[in-house]
Structure formats: structure tokens, C-alpha cells
Design a protein around this motif. Structure first.
Motif, PDB file in Angstrom:
ATOM      1  N   ALA A 171    -123.066  59.831 -36.431  1.00  6.24           N
ATOM      2  CA  ALA A 171    -122.155  60.368 -36.521  1.00  6.24           C
ATOM      3  C   ALA A 171    -121.314  60.748 -35.869  1.00  6.24           C
ATOM      4  O   ALA A 171    -119.712  60.979 -35.813  1.00  6.24           O
ATOM      5  CB  ALA A 171    -121.737  60.563 -38.247  1.00  6.24           C
ATOM      6  N   GLU A 172    -121.807  62.221 -35.350  1.00  6.61           N
ATOM      7  CA  GLU A 172    -121.593  62.593 -34.035  1.00  6.61           C
ATOM      8  C   GLU A 172    -121.377  62.144 -33.185  1.00  6.61           C
ATOM      9  O   GLU A 172    -119.859  62.654 -32.818  1.00  6.61           O
ATOM     10  CB  GLU A 172    -122.108  63.763 -33.782  1.00  6.61           C
ATOM     11  N   ALA A 173    -121.540  61.373 -32.362  1.00 10.11           N
ATOM     12  CA  ALA A 173    -121.095  59.916 -31.614  1.00 10.11           C
ATOM     13  C   ALA A 173    -119.900  59.607 -31.791  1.00 10.11           C
ATOM     14  O   ALA A 173    -119.307  59.348 -30.819  1.00 10.11           O
ATOM     15  CB  ALA A 173    -122.057  59.179 -31.149  1.00 10.11           C
ATOM     16  N   ILE A 174    -119.529  58.706 -33.271  1.00  8.56           N
ATOM     17  CA  ILE A 174    -119.316  58.374 -33.223  1.00  8.56           C
ATOM     18  C   ILE A 174    -117.241  59.735 -33.064  1.00  8.56           C
ATOM     19  O   ILE A 174    -116.192  59.866 -33.052  1.00  8.56           O
ATOM     20  CB  ILE A 174    -118.384  58.018 -34.734  1.00  8.56           C
ATOM     21  N   ARG A 175    -117.367  60.835 -33.914  1.00 12.55           N
ATOM     22  CA  ARG A 175    -116.688  61.612 -34.424  1.00 12.55           C
ATOM     23  C   ARG A 175    -116.561  62.031 -32.494  1.00 12.55           C
ATOM     24  O   ARG A 175    -114.632  62.249 -32.654  1.00 12.55           O
ATOM     25  CB  ARG A 175    -117.026  62.569 -34.911  1.00 12.55           C
ATOM     26  N   SER A 176    -117.026  62.359 -31.754  1.00 15.49           N
ATOM     27  CA  SER A 176    -116.608  62.903 -30.583  1.00 15.49           C
ATOM     28  C   SER A 176    -116.455  62.284 -29.666  1.00 15.49           C
ATOM     29  O   SER A 176    -115.609  62.694 -28.691  1.00 15.49           O
ATOM     30  CB  SER A 176    -117.913  64.224 -30.109  1.00 15.49           C
ATOM     31  N   THR A 177    -116.867  61.015 -29.263  1.00 13.64           N
ATOM     32  CA  THR A 177    -116.170  60.054 -28.456  1.00 13.64           C
ATOM     33  C   THR A 177    -115.507  58.368 -29.366  1.00 13.64           C
ATOM     34  O   THR A 177    -115.179  57.804 -27.871  1.00 13.64           O
ATOM     35  CB  THR A 177    -117.348  59.347 -28.093  1.00 13.64           C
ATOM     36  N   GLY A 178    -115.012  58.679 -29.830  1.00 16.81           N
ATOM     37  CA  GLY A 178    -114.967  57.083 -30.631  1.00 16.81           C
ATOM     38  C   GLY A 178    -115.681  55.975 -30.359  1.00 16.81           C
ATOM     39  O   GLY A 178    -114.746  54.888 -30.674  1.00 16.81           O
ATOM     40  N   VAL A 179    -117.023  56.062 -30.769  1.00 15.43           N
ATOM     41  CA  VAL A 179    -117.862  54.679 -30.214  1.00 15.43           C
ATOM     42  C   VAL A 179    -119.336  55.137 -30.271  1.00 15.43           C
ATOM     43  O   VAL A 179    -119.930  56.448 -30.834  1.00 15.43           O
ATOM     44  CB  VAL A 179    -118.967  54.661 -27.993  1.00 15.43           C
ATOM     45  N   GLY A 187    -119.575  50.439 -26.163  1.00 20.11           N
ATOM     46  CA  GLY A 187    -118.910  49.932 -25.624  1.00 20.11           C
ATOM     47  C   GLY A 187    -117.073  49.750 -26.173  1.00 20.11           C
ATOM     48  O   GLY A 187    -116.736  49.879 -25.062  1.00 20.11           O
ATOM     49  N   VAL A 188    -117.760  49.659 -26.789  1.00 18.01           N
ATOM     50  CA  VAL A 188    -116.171  49.193 -27.665  1.00 18.01           C
ATOM     51  C   VAL A 188    -115.780  50.080 -28.180  1.00 18.01           C
ATOM     52  O   VAL A 188    -116.079  51.107 -29.259  1.00 18.01           O
ATOM     53  CB  VAL A 188    -117.247  48.481 -28.511  1.00 18.01           C
ATOM     54  N   ARG A 189    -114.595  50.579 -27.947  1.00 21.42           N
ATOM     55  CA  ARG A 189    -114.067  52.212 -28.765  1.00 21.42           C
ATOM     56  C   ARG A 189    -113.014  51.826 -30.014  1.00 21.42           C
ATOM     57  O   ARG A 189    -112.169  50.827 -30.343  1.00 21.42           O
ATOM     58  CB  ARG A 189    -112.792  52.103 -26.962  1.00 21.42           C
ATOM     59  N   LEU A 190    -113.331  52.725 -30.624  1.00 20.69           N
ATOM     60  CA  LEU A 190    -112.801  52.875 -31.960  1.00 20.69           C
ATOM     61  C   LEU A 190    -111.459  53.518 -31.911  1.00 20.69           C
ATOM     62  O   LEU A 190    -110.750  54.181 -31.721  1.00 20.69           O
ATOM     63  CB  LEU A 190    -113.475  53.823 -32.887  1.00 20.69           C
ATOM     64  N   SER A 191    -110.753  53.137 -32.998  1.00 18.59           N
ATOM     65  CA  SER A 191    -109.464  53.535 -33.309  1.00 18.59           C
ATOM     66  C   SER A 191    -109.605  55.080 -33.616  1.00 18.59           C
ATOM     67  O   SER A 191    -110.584  55.458 -34.334  1.00 18.59           O
ATOM     68  CB  SER A 191    -108.817  52.691 -34.113  1.00 18.59           C
ATOM     69  N   ASP A 192    -108.703  55.441 -33.598  1.00 22.15           N
ATOM     70  CA  ASP A 192    -108.372  57.079 -33.777  1.00 22.15           C
ATOM     71  C   ASP A 192    -108.389  57.067 -35.122  1.00 22.15           C
ATOM     72  O   ASP A 192    -108.600  58.487 -36.203  1.00 22.15           O
ATOM     73  CB  ASP A 192    -107.277  57.951 -33.348  1.00 22.15           C
ATOM     74  N   ARG A 193    -108.443  55.582 -36.016  1.00 20.56           N
ATOM     75  CA  ARG A 193    -108.205  56.442 -37.321  1.00 20.56           C
ATOM     76  C   ARG A 193    -109.638  56.069 -37.806  1.00 20.56           C
ATOM     77  O   ARG A 193    -109.931  56.500 -39.224  1.00 20.56           O
ATOM     78  CB  ARG A 193    -107.643  55.231 -38.382  1.00 20.56           C
ATOM     79  N   VAL A 194    -111.012  55.838 -36.953  1.00 17.56           N
ATOM     80  CA  VAL A 194    -111.941  55.981 -37.825  1.00 17.56           C
ATOM     81  C   VAL A 194    -112.378  57.044 -37.184  1.00 17.56           C
ATOM     82  O   VAL A 194    -112.975  58.109 -36.260  1.00 17.56           O
ATOM     83  CB  VAL A 194    -112.634  55.168 -36.851  1.00 17.56           C
ATOM     84  N   THR A 195    -113.565  58.258 -38.337  1.00 16.43           N
ATOM     85  CA  THR A 195    -114.259  58.539 -38.133  1.00 16.43           C
ATOM     86  C   THR A 195    -115.748  59.036 -39.322  1.00 16.43           C
ATOM     87  O   THR A 195    -115.648  57.483 -39.566  1.00 16.43           O
ATOM     88  CB  THR A 195    -113.906  60.247 -39.338  1.00 16.43           C
TER      89      THR A 195
END
Length: 334
Positions: free
Chosen positions: A40-48, A55-63
Motif C-alpha cells: 500500500a505504501e509503495a502504491i501511495r508513494s510511487t504510483g507503482v 514499471g506500470v504507472r498508476l493514475s493519480d486517481r489511485v491510492t
């Protein structure tokens, strides 16, 4: 019906993460629930999501969060993307957080061990919701391809056409094309049984068997899926579409498929434990083949490929013996 609002995706594996990306790219704010706070922290801080879609960048709409209640609170759309055999236990904990008329979306492709229930049936029982609140997404949906925007299509199945259309609109993007369907039974069975057939396909591939054998497994695998589906009340036409033939072909033929890859390990002579250690991911067909076999027997449906996959996975039968057993069955009309 609760307005869509924001969405919760419960499960931070490859398909859950890719589906969250689709929702966000279509314009919805999404919170992913991850079992591990580090993810969860990795997705919040890096968007991945580094563990499943590096290597897949998630939208800023995703937390993301490791708190399921926080993810679910106020969500009009709750997407379930956990391993099928863990669904009932998880939902027992999560049901109290659900909005009164939130739409529940199942991404899971399995049959519950012991009860032989489809995932939508488990959701209805465990979350205590009406069947028309449950939407099933099924089709040739290999997560790594969708995550990078390669064109794909899927089936959005629900007995409530309006709710199916709501989800369809929420996941329509230039690269992801959903079709609605009211045949929940067919969509779920196609998604569950294809995993078992893909195990057989992987076994055959590793054994060095050729295209004739593999084509036989796909076509006869589809036939036994349809037989079971019709016995349970599915529309046979569903199995000719994306949730049937489409998903079966993709899962059997792609090296991205967990079930095919797992089958290849078995076909090379590895034990179930060795194959599990080598793949390190859930191959739904390994457990579901037991439940599908039981479901077929309960309804008097012959599923010879499923039977042999179960023998290889759980009874230690040599794959060559299983192939011989398949080929020596009594001949009959197609």
C-alpha cells in the motif's frame, strides 16, 4: 442504486491492480486495499505496485491502504479481487463496511471448495446482499497486457441490466471494451473451468505434445465447460463468447497465464509442492479442479479433462498416465 462515487478494489494482486488502473483511466477515484502495508505504501508513494505490476504507472486517481474499512467506506463500487478460497472469510470481516446498495464486482475465477458454490453465490451468502447487486467480470483479461493499455474486451454479467450497464460505463476506456450479459452462471463457469483446462494445456506443452493435442484440449475443454454450464442453467451461447472461448484461448495459449505455467511445471514431472514453490503465485485451477469435479459429479456431468487434472494435481498420477486415460475412453459422437 447507490451512485458510483469512488471505488474500492480489495486485493492488490496483478488483476486487482490492473482493474483499478482501468477504473481510474475511465474517470473513477479508486482506493486499493492491500494485505501488506508495504505494498500500500509503495502504491501511495510511487504510483507503482512493485510486487505485481512493476514499471506500470498508476493514475493519480489511485491510492492504497492496508485498512479494508477505510477502503470500503462510502464506495459505490466494491471490487473483489482476492484468491477465491479466501473470499468467504474476508467478506465476513468486510460486510459491515459496505454501503446499503453498493455494487459488488467479482474478478475471481474459481469454485469454492466444500460448498461447490460460484463466487457470486459466496458473495450473496457471506455479505448478505441480493444477487442483483453482484456483477461478474470475466473474459480474456491477462493483467500485464491490460495494464500497459493493449486492447482487450471483457464481459460484465449481472441479472440487473441497469447495474451491469453502470459497471460497463465505469470501465470503458480506449483500450478496454466491456460487453454486458445477464448470464452470471455462464460467465462464472467459463472463468473457473478454463483455469483447469489451462493446467492440462500447460502439462501437454511441457510434455512436448503438439498442436493437435492442444487444440483438442481447448475444444473438448470448452465442450465439458458448456455441458456443466447447461446443467446449471447457463446460456450455451455464453461459452462461444468472451467469457467462454475467449478466456479459454487466452489462458491456455499465453505464457502470462499462471495456470498454464503451473501446468508446465507439472508436465515436467514436478510435484504439486515443487510447482507451487517455483511459480510463487496462485493458480486458481489447482484448487478449483476439486470443487469443479465435485460439482460435475453432483449434476451427473462428465468432465474427463477436469478429472485427469485433479488426478495429476492431487493424487500424484503421472501426466503420461492421465493422457493415456483420456485417449482410451469409450468412443462416442461429438
Amino acid at each position: 442504486m447507490t451512485p458510483l462515487g469512488h471505488a474500492a478494489v480489495l486485493g492488490a494482486g496483478s488483476w486487482g491492480t490492473a482493474f483499478a488502473k482501468v477504473l481510474a483511466d475511465a474517470g473513477t477515484d479508486v482506493t486499493i486495499w492491500a494485505r501488506r502495508e508495504s505494498v500500500a505504501e509503495a502504491i501511495r508513494s510511487t504510483g507503482v505496485n512493485p510486487d505485481y505490476l512493476p514499471g506500470v504507472r498508476l493514475s493519480d486517481r489511485v491510492t492504497a491502504t492496508a485498512d479494508a474499512g477505510k477502503a470500503i467506506a462510502g464506495a459505490g463500487l466494491v471490487v473483489l479481487a482476492v484468491p477465491s478460497q479466501t473470499l468467504r472469510g474476508n467478506l465476513a470481516e468486510w460486510a459491515g463496511f459496505l454501503d446499503a446498495d453498493a455494487t459488488l464486482v467479482s474478478l475471481m475465477k474459481g469454485i469454492e471448495l466444500g460448498t461447490t458454490k460460484r463466487m457470486s453465490e459466496v458473495i450473496v451468502e457471506s455479505a448478505r446482499v441480493a444477487p442483483d447487486r453482484v456483477v461478474v467480470v470475466s473474459g480474456p483479461n491477462l493483467a500485464p497486457e491490460i495494464a500497459v493499455g493493449q486492447p482487450a474486451a471483457t464481459v460484465v454479467a449481472c441479472t440487473d441490466v441497469e447495474r451491469a450497464t453502470l459497471v460497463q460505463n465505469a470501465v470503458t476506456t480506449p483500450y478496454f471494451r466491456p460487453y454486458t450479459n445477464d448470464d452470471v452462471i455462464g460467465a462464472e463457469l467459463g472463468g473457473a473451468v478454463k483455469n483447469v483446462i489451462a493446467l492440462a494445456y500447460g502439462i501437454a506443452t511441457a510434455m512436448g505434445l503438439g498442436d493437435n493435442t492442444r487444440a483438442m484440449l481447448i475444444t473438448r475443454g470448452l465442450a465439458e465447460t458448456a455441458r456443466l454450464g447447461v446443467a446449471l442453467g447457463a446460456d450455451p451461447l455464453t461459452f462461444a463468447g468472451l467469457a467462454g472461448m475467449g478466456d479459454l484461448v487466452a489462458t491456455c495459449s499465453s505464457p502470462l497465464s499462471r495456470n498454464r505455467t503451473f501446468g508446465e511445471h507439472l508436465g515436467r514431472g514436478e510435484t504439486l509442492e515443487e510447482a507451487q514453490a517455483a511459480t510463487r503465485q496462485t493458480a486458481e485451477g489447482v484448487k478449483s479442479c476439486l470443487a469443479i469435479r465435485d460439482l460435475a459429479r453432483a449434476h451427473g456431468v462428465e468432465m474427463p479433462i477436469t478429472e485427469q487434472v485433479e488426478r495429476v494435481c492431487h493424487e500424484g498420477v503421472d501426466p503420461r498416465t492421465a493422457v493415456t486415460a483420456l485417449m482410451s475412453r469409450t468412443t462416442k459422437p461429438e
